[in-house]
Write an enzyme that holds these catalytic residues in place. Structure first.
Site, PDB file in Angstrom:
ATOM      1  N   GLU A  78     -11.821   5.976   5.132  1.00 49.89           N
ATOM      2  CA  GLU A  78     -11.419   6.783   6.294  1.00 49.89           C
ATOM      3  C   GLU A  78     -12.702   7.140   7.041  1.00 49.89           C
ATOM      4  O   GLU A  78     -13.200   8.263   6.979  1.00 49.89           O
ATOM      5  CB  GLU A  78     -10.644   8.011   5.815  1.00 49.89           C
ATOM      6  CG  GLU A  78      -9.364   7.607   5.087  1.00 49.89           C
ATOM      7  CD  GLU A  78      -8.766   8.713   4.227  1.00 49.89           C
ATOM      8  OE1 GLU A  78      -9.260   9.860   4.286  1.00 49.89           O
ATOM      9  OE2 GLU A  78      -7.806   8.424   3.499  1.00 49.89           O
TER      10      GLU A  78
ATOM     11  N   ASN B 292       1.105  11.901   4.998  1.00 47.75           N
ATOM     12  CA  ASN B 292       0.485  11.274   6.167  1.00 47.75           C
ATOM     13  C   ASN B 292       1.129  11.809   7.437  1.00 47.75           C
ATOM     14  O   ASN B 292       2.359  11.726   7.591  1.00 47.75           O
ATOM     15  CB  ASN B 292       0.684   9.759   6.122  1.00 47.75           C
ATOM     16  CG  ASN B 292      -0.431   9.030   5.411  1.00 47.75           C
ATOM     17  OD1 ASN B 292      -0.325   7.837   5.179  1.00 47.75           O
ATOM     18  ND2 ASN B 292      -1.490   9.710   5.056  1.00 47.75           N
TER      19      ASN B 292
ATOM     20  N   TYR C  23       0.826  -1.205   0.000  1.00 42.82           N
ATOM     21  CA  TYR C  23       0.000   0.000   0.000  1.00 42.82           C
ATOM     22  C   TYR C  23       0.866   1.264   0.000  1.00 42.82           C
ATOM     23  O   TYR C  23       1.807   1.400   0.779  1.00 42.82           O
ATOM     24  CB  TYR C  23      -0.922   0.044   1.216  1.00 42.82           C
ATOM     25  CG  TYR C  23      -1.637   1.377   1.325  1.00 42.82           C
ATOM     26  CD1 TYR C  23      -2.663   1.696   0.442  1.00 42.82           C
ATOM     27  CD2 TYR C  23      -1.246   2.333   2.260  1.00 42.82           C
ATOM     28  CE1 TYR C  23      -3.304   2.927   0.500  1.00 42.82           C
ATOM     29  CE2 TYR C  23      -1.877   3.562   2.329  1.00 42.82           C
ATOM     30  CZ  TYR C  23      -2.900   3.860   1.443  1.00 42.82           C
ATOM     31  OH  TYR C  23      -3.518   5.083   1.491  1.00 42.82           O
TER      32      TYR C  23
ATOM     33  N   HIS D 188      -4.033  16.528  -3.449  1.00 44.82           N
ATOM     34  CA  HIS D 188      -4.373  16.755  -2.054  1.00 44.82           C
ATOM     35  C   HIS D 188      -4.130  18.201  -1.617  1.00 44.82           C
ATOM     36  O   HIS D 188      -4.515  18.581  -0.506  1.00 44.82           O
ATOM     37  CB  HIS D 188      -3.581  15.801  -1.151  1.00 44.82           C
ATOM     38  CG  HIS D 188      -4.109  14.401  -1.155  1.00 44.82           C
ATOM     39  ND1 HIS D 188      -4.367  13.705  -2.313  1.00 44.82           N
ATOM     40  CD2 HIS D 188      -4.445  13.561  -0.138  1.00 44.82           C
ATOM     41  CE1 HIS D 188      -4.824  12.498  -2.009  1.00 44.82           C
ATOM     42  NE2 HIS D 188      -4.886  12.396  -0.688  1.00 44.82           N
TER      43      HIS D 188
ATOM     44  N   TYR E  38     -15.442  33.212  45.487  1.00 45.03           N
ATOM     45  CA  TYR E  38     -14.714  32.093  44.887  1.00 45.03           C
ATOM     46  C   TYR E  38     -13.691  32.544  43.849  1.00 45.03           C
ATOM     47  O   TYR E  38     -12.622  31.946  43.720  1.00 45.03           O
ATOM     48  CB  TYR E  38     -15.693  31.128  44.220  1.00 45.03           C
ATOM     49  CG  TYR E  38     -16.554  30.320  45.156  1.00 45.03           C
ATOM     50  CD1 TYR E  38     -16.492  30.476  46.536  1.00 45.03           C
ATOM     51  CD2 TYR E  38     -17.430  29.378  44.646  1.00 45.03           C
ATOM     52  CE1 TYR E  38     -17.281  29.736  47.382  1.00 45.03           C
ATOM     53  CE2 TYR E  38     -18.239  28.616  45.487  1.00 45.03           C
ATOM     54  CZ  TYR E  38     -18.161  28.803  46.858  1.00 45.03           C
ATOM     55  OH  TYR E  38     -18.943  28.065  47.689  1.00 45.03           O
TER      56      TYR E  38
ATOM     57  N   PHE F 244      -1.212   7.889  11.756  1.00 48.27           N
ATOM     58  CA  PHE F 244      -1.546   9.233  11.261  1.00 48.27           C
ATOM     59  C   PHE F 244      -2.776   9.816  11.942  1.00 48.27           C
ATOM     60  O   PHE F 244      -3.080  10.995  11.794  1.00 48.27           O
ATOM     61  CB  PHE F 244      -1.817   9.184   9.757  1.00 48.27           C
ATOM     62  CG  PHE F 244      -2.711   8.043   9.344  1.00 48.27           C
ATOM     63  CD1 PHE F 244      -4.034   7.981   9.752  1.00 48.27           C
ATOM     64  CD2 PHE F 244      -2.215   7.006   8.561  1.00 48.27           C
ATOM     65  CE1 PHE F 244      -4.862   6.928   9.392  1.00 48.27           C
ATOM     66  CE2 PHE F 244      -3.035   5.940   8.195  1.00 48.27           C
ATOM     67  CZ  PHE F 244      -4.362   5.901   8.607  1.00 48.27           C
TER      68      PHE F 244
ATOM     69  N   ARG G  56     -10.818  33.455  46.092  1.00 48.14           N
ATOM     70  CA  ARG G  56     -10.377  32.436  47.039  1.00 48.14           C
ATOM     71  C   ARG G  56      -9.933  31.153  46.345  1.00 48.14           C
ATOM     72  O   ARG G  56      -9.041  30.439  46.823  1.00 48.14           O
ATOM     73  CB  ARG G  56     -11.534  32.134  48.004  1.00 48.14           C
ATOM     74  CG  ARG G  56     -11.123  31.372  49.217  1.00 48.14           C
ATOM     75  CD  ARG G  56     -12.262  30.946  50.117  1.00 48.14           C
ATOM     76  NE  ARG G  56     -13.543  31.567  49.895  1.00 48.14           N
ATOM     77  CZ  ARG G  56     -14.696  30.974  50.172  1.00 48.14           C
ATOM     78  NH1 ARG G  56     -14.724  29.737  50.633  1.00 48.14           N
ATOM     79  NH2 ARG G  56     -15.850  31.602  49.977  1.00 48.14           N
TER      80      ARG G  56
END
Length: 550
Positions: free
Chosen positions: A463, A243, A101, A131, A328, A377, A331
């Site tokens: 994915e 990746n 792959y 991409h 608060y 990844f 404190r």
């Protein structure tokens, strides 16, 4: 004085952790080459001048140093050998035409398509080009440099299967100031930050765009002017560059450093507010913290005690004060600020582990001769801690907003002028400054909704669970921006409140803080536009000009 942890490098090994003291940019002598630091008499220290990348984890301080323009970078010999060995295994696989792959197959849903050897270079090039479809504003120069450093370092782990020339090209680009134009939107955080890393890779090929010496140029022109040869991708190398989690780690990691700073300065702002409204430091007693021994709670209480020591204002109301305890927001500063510090520390640990982690796919293991597909990844570890940090900072802003209200609210501020106005009624004073703080807090609350709980399946269902880690990082960055403004507002308003307590003086650290604040936000003797004061003080926080209180 502010002391900054720095790791001293000798080759690829960390020799010692030492400390630096900032001297305002003036050379302090000794053997240090970098102006702005001096030897601290209470601790050993040195400045990193050369950082050899070996694939080991980097500290946030190291990442920040490189993002700011230094130190010099090189690839360690040990890492080079590992990288080369992994590359040889990939080339052997190609020669033997074994299916793997990302090496000789398509990607994602197309992983079942086998690619002939003659098309492997085109496969990698097309991957990068296709991409590179990010949108929005470019990452800042510092974020881009951090991203480039992190990508180079994870490749230096030596199990990505790329050639050393890819790492060397990234280091040359960093050294010579070639910064790819990387749009900040478009990553879902698995298979890592694909779109941002594609824009980074595209610039390495002499395509896309890069910033160089202040100009936005074509990638080819920027490399040419910097005398850097563009890369031609071999088998698997496009995937090795794309990746990974380096965009979210860069943006979120640098934001975390700023978050740590602004959280420490919230202690200072809170201490000043406590003094201005005549509060008591009794709640910060060490014995109270020891009864609930969270380390960061104790650290905040100790910081507050140090900031408030020997105050004339405190001495002025030790007797005859009918109040029993403070609200608060005053404190509980050790408990709330301490919890924020704990969240940020956890996030730091995760980012620093990630900085030395191989995050592409598949990974090349030379000891067994195997190339294995996995999921390193996936950005879940970073996405979750960035969301955690965002929630923590929103709460830090929330408690700070309540203190700002106590300073200006005539029903709560122990006799200070309403809204700290020089002429109440005719002048509005700091009325709208509190409104701005409320608006900043509202935005932070909205942004604190975790991105990591969402997932949108992509790539034809291959994915099918993603991290949204880049969204987490970008949201965190915006919340840090807001927190810096919010702390600046509290510092400014608290300094004004302390002016009305004169001639009584606060502690020496707080008097020093008032002096610094007044350099950016003068006393309010008449109504004026306060935007520039807030922005200048927030920028000073970001630039480290109040780091002596951190």
């Amino acid at each position: 004085m502010a002391r900054h942890a720095v790791l001293v490098q000798n080759g690829s090994n960390v020799v010692a952790e030492r400390r630096l003291r900032w001297t305002g940019g003036k050379q302090a002598g000794g053997n240090n080459k970098r102006a702005g630091y001096e030897r601290d008499p209470h601790a050993l220290f040195m400045v990193i001048h050369i950082l050899e990348l070996s694939g080991r984890s980097l500290s946030l301080e190291q990442i920040a140093q490189v993002s700011a323009g230094g130190p010099e970078l090189s690839l360690s010999g040990e890492a080079r050998s590992r990288v080369q060995a992994a590359r040889e295994l990939v080339e052997q696989l190609v020669r033997e035409n074994k299916v793997c792959y990302g090496v000789n197959t398509g990607f994602g849903k197309l992983s079942d398509v086998h690619i002939p050897a003659s098309d492997l270079e085109a496969l990698q090039l097309n991957l990068v080009r296709s991409h590179a479809c990010g949108l929005g504003n470019p990452l800042s120069e510092a974020e881009t440099r951090a991203m480039m450093l992190l990508r180079a370092n994870v490749l230096a782990c030596g199990i990505s299967g790329c050639r050393p020339v890819l790492i060397e090209t990234l280091l040359n680009m960093l050294q010579r100031g070639v910064h790819p134009v990387i749009p900040e939107k478009g990553s879902v955080g698995a298979s890592g930050d694909l779109a941002p890393l594609a824009h980074l890779a595209l610039s390495m090929l002499g395509e896309g765009e890069s910033f160089f010496r202040g100009a936005r140029l074509s990638g080819a022109e920027a490399l040419l002017l910097a005398n850097i040869a563009p890369v031609r991708l071999a088998a698997k190398e496009g995937l090795s560059l794309l990746n990974g989690t380096q965009a979210m780690a860069a943006v979120g990691g640098l934001a975390l450093l700023r978050a740590e700073r602004v959280t420490a300065l919230a202690d200072l702002a809170g201490a000043m507010t406590l003094e201005a409204v005549l509060g008591t430091p009794v709640a910060f007693d060490a014995r109270i913290q020891q009864a609930r021994p969270h380390p960061q709670q104790s650290a905040v209480a100790a910081h507050l005690r140090e900031l408030l020591a020997d105050s004339e204002i405190r001495q002025s109301h030790l007797t005859g004060d009918t109040r029993v305890q403070d609200a608060y927001s005053l404190r509980c500063m050790p408990q709330v600020h301490g919890a924020v510090r704990t969240a940020l520390r956890h996030a730091r640990e995760v980012v620093e582990i990630e900085s030395g982690s191989a995050t592409d796919n598949p990974l090349v293991f030379t000891d067994t001769g195997e190339i294995l597909s996995g999921g390193n990844f996936h950005g879940a570890p970073l996405a979750m801690v960035f969301d955690y940090a965002a929630i923590a900072l929103a709460d830090l802003m929330s408690i700070g907003e309540r203190r700002i209200d106590r300073l200006i609210n005539p029903d709560l501020n122990e006799g200070l002028p309403p809204f700290m106005s020089p002429r109440p009624g005719i002048s509005s004073g700091f009325m709208l400054v509190h409104v701005v703080a409320a608006a900043l807090l509202n935005e932070a609350k909205v942004l604190a909704h975790p991105a990591s709980v969402d997932s949108v399946p992509t790539s034809g269902g291959k994915e099918d669970h993603v991290s949204m880690g880049m969204t987490s990082a970008l949201k965190l960055r915006q919340i840090v921006d807001n927190a810096e403004f919010a702390v600046a507002i509290e510092l400014m308003v608290a300094a004004e409140g302390l002016r009305y307590r004169l001639p009584l003086q606060s502690s020496k650290p707080i008097q020093r803080a008032i002096e610094i604040v007044r350099g950016f936000a003068p006393p309010l003797t008449a109504d004026r536009a306060l935007s520039k004061d807030i922005q200048a003080l927030a920028q000073a926080i970001k630039a480290g000009e109040l780091d002596e209180f951190v």
